[in-house]
Design a protein around this motif. Structure first.
Motif, PDB file in Angstrom:
ATOM      1  N   ASN A  22      11.989 -39.815  20.272  1.00 35.66           N
ATOM      2  CA  ASN A  22      11.154 -39.645  21.450  1.00 35.66           C
ATOM      3  C   ASN A  22      10.010 -38.712  21.031  1.00 35.66           C
ATOM      4  O   ASN A  22      10.233 -37.531  20.785  1.00 35.66           O
ATOM      5  N   VAL A  23       8.797 -39.247  20.934  1.00 32.83           N
ATOM      6  CA  VAL A  23       7.652 -38.502  20.403  1.00 32.83           C
ATOM      7  C   VAL A  23       6.506 -38.534  21.409  1.00 32.83           C
ATOM      8  O   VAL A  23       6.188 -39.582  21.961  1.00 32.83           O
ATOM      9  N   VAL A  24       5.899 -37.366  21.629  1.00 30.76           N
ATOM     10  CA  VAL A  24       4.739 -37.258  22.518  1.00 30.76           C
ATOM     11  C   VAL A  24       3.604 -36.614  21.730  1.00 30.76           C
ATOM     12  O   VAL A  24       3.787 -35.556  21.130  1.00 30.76           O
ATOM     13  N   ALA A  25       2.448 -37.251  21.729  1.00 33.20           N
ATOM     14  CA  ALA A  25       1.270 -36.694  21.058  1.00 33.20           C
ATOM     15  C   ALA A  25       0.441 -35.908  22.074  1.00 33.20           C
ATOM     16  O   ALA A  25       0.355 -36.282  23.243  1.00 33.20           O
ATOM     17  N   LEU A  63       7.573 -41.634  13.182  1.00 37.13           N
ATOM     18  CA  LEU A  63       8.669 -41.050  13.960  1.00 37.13           C
ATOM     19  C   LEU A  63       9.089 -41.978  15.099  1.00 37.13           C
ATOM     20  O   LEU A  63      10.282 -42.140  15.374  1.00 37.13           O
ATOM     21  N   LYS A  64       8.116 -42.599  15.762  1.00 33.83           N
ATOM     22  CA  LYS A  64       8.422 -43.566  16.816  1.00 33.83           C
ATOM     23  C   LYS A  64       9.216 -44.735  16.268  1.00 33.83           C
ATOM     24  O   LYS A  64      10.191 -45.177  16.882  1.00 33.83           O
ATOM     25  N   SER A  65       8.812 -45.226  15.092  1.00 29.86           N
ATOM     26  CA  SER A  65       9.495 -46.381  14.508  1.00 29.86           C
ATOM     27  C   SER A  65      10.929 -46.051  14.107  1.00 29.86           C
ATOM     28  O   SER A  65      11.773 -46.935  14.020  1.00 29.86           O
ATOM     29  N   LEU A  66      11.211 -44.776  13.880  1.00 33.54           N
ATOM     30  CA  LEU A  66      12.570 -44.343  13.542  1.00 33.54           C
ATOM     31  C   LEU A  66      13.421 -44.077  14.788  1.00 33.54           C
ATOM     32  O   LEU A  66      14.578 -43.694  14.685  1.00 33.54           O
ATOM     33  N   GLU A 112      -3.916 -23.509  29.133  1.00 27.82           N
ATOM     34  CA  GLU A 112      -3.236 -24.730  28.734  1.00 27.82           C
ATOM     35  C   GLU A 112      -3.452 -24.938  27.237  1.00 27.82           C
ATOM     36  O   GLU A 112      -4.560 -24.766  26.736  1.00 27.82           O
ATOM     37  N   TYR A 113      -2.363 -25.256  26.564  1.00 26.46           N
ATOM     38  CA  TYR A 113      -2.419 -25.578  25.143  1.00 26.46           C
ATOM     39  C   TYR A 113      -2.005 -27.029  24.971  1.00 26.46           C
ATOM     40  O   TYR A 113      -1.379 -27.609  25.860  1.00 26.46           O
ATOM     41  N   TYR A 114      -2.306 -27.595  23.823  1.00 31.13           N
ATOM     42  CA  TYR A 114      -1.886 -28.952  23.511  1.00 31.13           C
ATOM     43  C   TYR A 114      -1.255 -28.972  22.133  1.00 31.13           C
ATOM     44  O   TYR A 114      -1.934 -28.744  21.132  1.00 31.13           O
ATOM     45  N   ALA A 115       0.054 -29.203  22.102  1.00 34.45           N
ATOM     46  CA  ALA A 115       0.767 -29.311  20.830  1.00 34.45           C
ATOM     47  C   ALA A 115       0.444 -30.681  20.226  1.00 34.45           C
ATOM     48  O   ALA A 115       0.399 -31.682  20.944  1.00 34.45           O
ATOM     49  N   ASP A 116       0.227 -30.731  18.921  1.00 38.47           N
ATOM     50  CA  ASP A 116      -0.125 -32.004  18.277  1.00 38.47           C
ATOM     51  C   ASP A 116       0.957 -33.050  18.488  1.00 38.47           C
ATOM     52  O   ASP A 116       0.672 -34.167  18.913  1.00 38.47           O
ATOM     53  N   ILE A 117       2.207 -32.702  18.195  1.00 38.62           N
ATOM     54  CA  ILE A 117       3.321 -33.642  18.358  1.00 38.62           C
ATOM     55  C   ILE A 117       4.536 -32.884  18.857  1.00 38.62           C
ATOM     56  O   ILE A 117       4.876 -31.823  18.335  1.00 38.62           O
ATOM     57  N   LEU A 118       5.206 -33.447  19.856  1.00 34.71           N
ATOM     58  CA  LEU A 118       6.474 -32.916  20.352  1.00 34.71           C
ATOM     59  C   LEU A 118       7.537 -33.983  20.119  1.00 34.71           C
ATOM     60  O   LEU A 118       7.381 -35.134  20.532  1.00 34.71           O
ATOM     61  N   ILE A 119       8.627 -33.602  19.446  1.00 34.75           N
ATOM     62  CA  ILE A 119       9.694 -34.543  19.113  1.00 34.75           C
ATOM     63  C   ILE A 119      10.956 -34.161  19.871  1.00 34.75           C
ATOM     64  O   ILE A 119      11.413 -33.018  19.787  1.00 34.75           O
ATOM     65  N   GLU A 120      11.503 -35.138  20.605  1.00 34.25           N
ATOM     66  CA  GLU A 120      12.771 -34.968  21.318  1.00 34.25           C
ATOM     67  C   GLU A 120      12.794 -33.725  22.216  1.00 34.25           C
ATOM     68  O   GLU A 120      13.844 -33.141  22.434  1.00 34.25           O
TER      69      GLU A 120
END
Length: 69
Positions: A11-14, A5-8, A29-37
């Motif tokens: 904006n990605v946050v792990a 996703l980053k290479s495409l 507090e939770y932690y989402a695996d991946i957040l996109i845009e």
């Protein structure tokens, strides 16, 4: 998936931290695996099928953010 996703150009946050408040007090507090845009949450699961508990987890993440459900 993160690197693809980053290479495409996304904006990605792990492991994005999501804070949940109750009556203005930090509850959890939770932690989402991946957040996109800042609009799409991806929860990665290694299982044969999704169970109700997995759907509930994602719905809780979405409700704790400004992301439209």
């Amino acid at each position: 998936m993160y690197f693809e996703l980053k290479s495409l150009g996304y904006n990605v946050v792990a492991q994005k931290q999501i804070k949940v408040y109750f009556r203005n007090q930090l509850y959890r507090e939770y932690y989402a695996d991946i957040l996109i845009e800042d609009n799409v949450i991806i929860e990665l699961k290694a299982c044969e099928l999704l169970m109700n508990v997995h759907v509930a987890q994602l719905m809780n993440y979405l409700k704790a953010t400004e992301i439209e459900v």
